[in-house]
Design a protein around this motif. Structure first.
Motif, PDB file in Angstrom:
ATOM      1  N   GLY A 113      77.721 -54.805 -25.794  1.00  0.00           N
ATOM      2  CA  GLY A 113      77.740 -55.369 -27.150  1.00  0.00           C
ATOM      3  C   GLY A 113      77.409 -56.849 -27.183  1.00  0.00           C
ATOM      4  O   GLY A 113      77.776 -57.548 -28.138  1.00  0.00           O
ATOM      5  N   GLY A 114      76.769 -57.370 -26.133  1.00  0.00           N
ATOM      6  CA  GLY A 114      76.390 -58.778 -26.100  1.00  0.00           C
ATOM      7  C   GLY A 114      77.424 -59.697 -25.490  1.00  0.00           C
ATOM      8  O   GLY A 114      77.188 -60.893 -25.338  1.00  0.00           O
ATOM      9  N   LEU A 115      78.615 -59.150 -25.127  1.00  0.00           N
ATOM     10  CA  LEU A 115      79.660 -59.971 -24.531  1.00  0.00           C
ATOM     11  C   LEU A 115      79.437 -60.081 -23.025  1.00  0.00           C
ATOM     12  O   LEU A 115      79.282 -59.068 -22.333  1.00  0.00           O
ATOM     13  CB  LEU A 115      81.038 -59.371 -24.817  1.00  0.00           C
ATOM     14  N   TRP A 116      79.439 -61.304 -22.516  1.00  0.00           N
ATOM     15  CA  TRP A 116      79.202 -61.562 -21.103  1.00  0.00           C
ATOM     16  C   TRP A 116      80.270 -62.488 -20.544  1.00  0.00           C
ATOM     17  O   TRP A 116      80.852 -63.301 -21.254  1.00  0.00           O
ATOM     18  CB  TRP A 116      77.837 -62.230 -20.885  1.00  0.00           C
ATOM     19  N   LEU A 117      80.500 -62.338 -19.251  1.00  0.00           N
ATOM     20  CA  LEU A 117      81.368 -63.249 -18.514  1.00  0.00           C
ATOM     21  C   LEU A 117      80.549 -63.892 -17.406  1.00  0.00           C
ATOM     22  O   LEU A 117      79.909 -63.198 -16.615  1.00  0.00           O
ATOM     23  CB  LEU A 117      82.556 -62.503 -17.900  1.00  0.00           C
ATOM     24  N   HIS A 118      80.586 -65.211 -17.351  1.00  0.00           N
ATOM     25  CA  HIS A 118      79.878 -65.937 -16.294  1.00  0.00           C
ATOM     26  C   HIS A 118      80.907 -66.536 -15.344  1.00  0.00           C
ATOM     27  O   HIS A 118      81.660 -67.442 -15.715  1.00  0.00           O
ATOM     28  CB  HIS A 118      79.017 -67.055 -16.896  1.00  0.00           C
TER      29      HIS A 118
END
Length: 396
Positions: free
Chosen positions: A24-29
């Motif tokens: 859904g477009g959520l990312w963790l860097h």
């Protein structure tokens, strides 16, 4: 639909540095230094946008998903979530940017350009009297042309000059707010002027004695009081009352009175002092006034400080006169025009007016002191009733 909620709390803890999608477009860097940041990728109006949602140390997986969902909903309404967040921040903090605070900050920034650092309060007074009581507690971002119109309408025609000053200074304050990064309507002042229309008020000149009547009045000032001595010197020098009331003995050297540049009206940056040639009669008045000297001032008030302009005005009013102290400058200027052939430059310089264009002034580096000395001597002779054709001829 693409899969969402692909990450787990345990998986995040064990994962190596890199970028991981939750869907859904959520990312963790996750960075190599141990830090980690949530961000959301969305497409708004055909353009991809990335917005930070906070660090992993402060925003849990559950909270990150909630934030992502809320911002995706904003996108579905056709809005940019980043701009919406910025707008919400401005709305949340705008109450600390009330007009009264902006006015004060603008005044502090401009004090160096004002005569006497603005201590007399003249720059602020139109705003304090007519604007801040109604608009002072309103966030500057909320002020529009209707607010300004309704605020200044009561004085727009009855006190046109004051209304003009209030309007212009309010415009300066709005520009100051914009320079601070606040969202304001810089056209609000011009729009308000359009709504208010042209003023019907016609400014009135300060009442003045005719130059023919000046000798009679001057010679009646014979009691030697502080007020009468101040009026005599005001007439003889044709200066404004401000510099005269604050005259100190150390400003006098021989027959020249040097007024500090910052005390001269219209000398915006106070780059030059103004020299006033003193006639024998003027020097005699100064000598008589020295017996009243207090704290270096030759014209002290009864309690503290110096006499006010109103003191001299009330004296003339009590004597049944409509003329006022400032009007003697007009008396002098009319005398120059009607009784002498003195040049305009000399006459205007006597009044402390700026003469000629900036280019002319750059090349003409003189204050015409010697020519003014002769003219002021002739004016003094006129005031004491001893004017002669020879003196008038010398003055021209």
């Amino acid at each position: 639909m693409a899969a969402i909620h692909k990450l787990t709390v345990l998986g995040i803890k064990k994962s190596a540095p890199g970028k991981y999608s939750d869907g859904g477009g959520l990312w963790l860097h996750k960075r190599s230094d141990g830090g980690a940041q949530w961000f959301l990728r969305v497409t708004v109006h055909g353009r991809r946008r990335e917005m930070g949602l906070g660090p992993l140390s402060q925003v849990s997986l559950k909270d990150a998903r909630a934030k992502a969902a809320a911002n995706r909903a904003i996108v579905q309404r056709g809005l940019d979530p980043i701009k919406e967040r910025e707008r919400e921040k401005r709305d949340a903090t705008r109450d600390i940017h009330l007009l009264r605070d902006i006015v004060e900050d603008a005044f502090e920034s401009r004090k160096a350009d004002l005569r006497g650092d603005g201590k007399a309060g003249r720059w602020m007074s139109p705003l304090q009297l007519h604007v801040l009581p109604k608009l002072g507690k309103i966030p500057v971002a909320d002020i529009d042309q209707r607010d300004i119109r309704d605020t200044l309408a009561p004085i727009w025609h009855t006190k046109a000059d004051t209304a003009r000053k209030a309007m212009n200074r309010l415009g300066i304050c709005l520009k100051h707010a914009a320079a601070l990064g606040l969202i304001v309507d810089l056209q609000a002042v011009e729009k308000a002027k359009a709504l208010l229309g042209k003023t019907r008020h016609r400014p009135k000149n300060v009442p003045a004695l005719s130059w023919q009547e000046v000798p009679t009045f001057y010679q009646e000032l014979s009691d030697g009081t502080i007020t009468q001595l101040a009026l005599r010197l005001l007439i003889l020098t044709a200066v404004r009352s401000g510099p005269l009331r604050f005259l100190t003995i150390d400003q006098i050297e021989k027959d020249v009175w040097t007024i500090p540049g910052e005390a001269m009206k219209g000398r915006r940056y106070a780059t030059a002092d103004f020299r006033v040639p003193l006639s024998e009669e003027a020097l005699a008045v100064i000598e008589e006034a020295t017996k009243f000297e207090r704290d270096k001032y030759l014209f002290p008030s009864v309690r503290r400080g110096v006499i006010s302009d109103a003191t001299m005005s009330r004296f003339m009013e009590r004597n049944g006169m409509t003329a006022r102290p400032h009007g003697f400058r007009s008396s002098f200027r009319t005398w120059c025009a009607e009784a002498t052939d003195v040049s305009r430059d000399v006459a205007e310089t006597c009044l402390g007016h700026v003469v000629g264009s900036s280019v002319e002034r750059a090349y003409r580096r003189t204050d015409l002191l010697e020519k003014r000395r002769i003219l002021m001597k002739a004016w003094s002779a006129h005031c004491v009733g001893k004017s002669t054709p020879e003196q008038l001829n010398a003055a021209t």
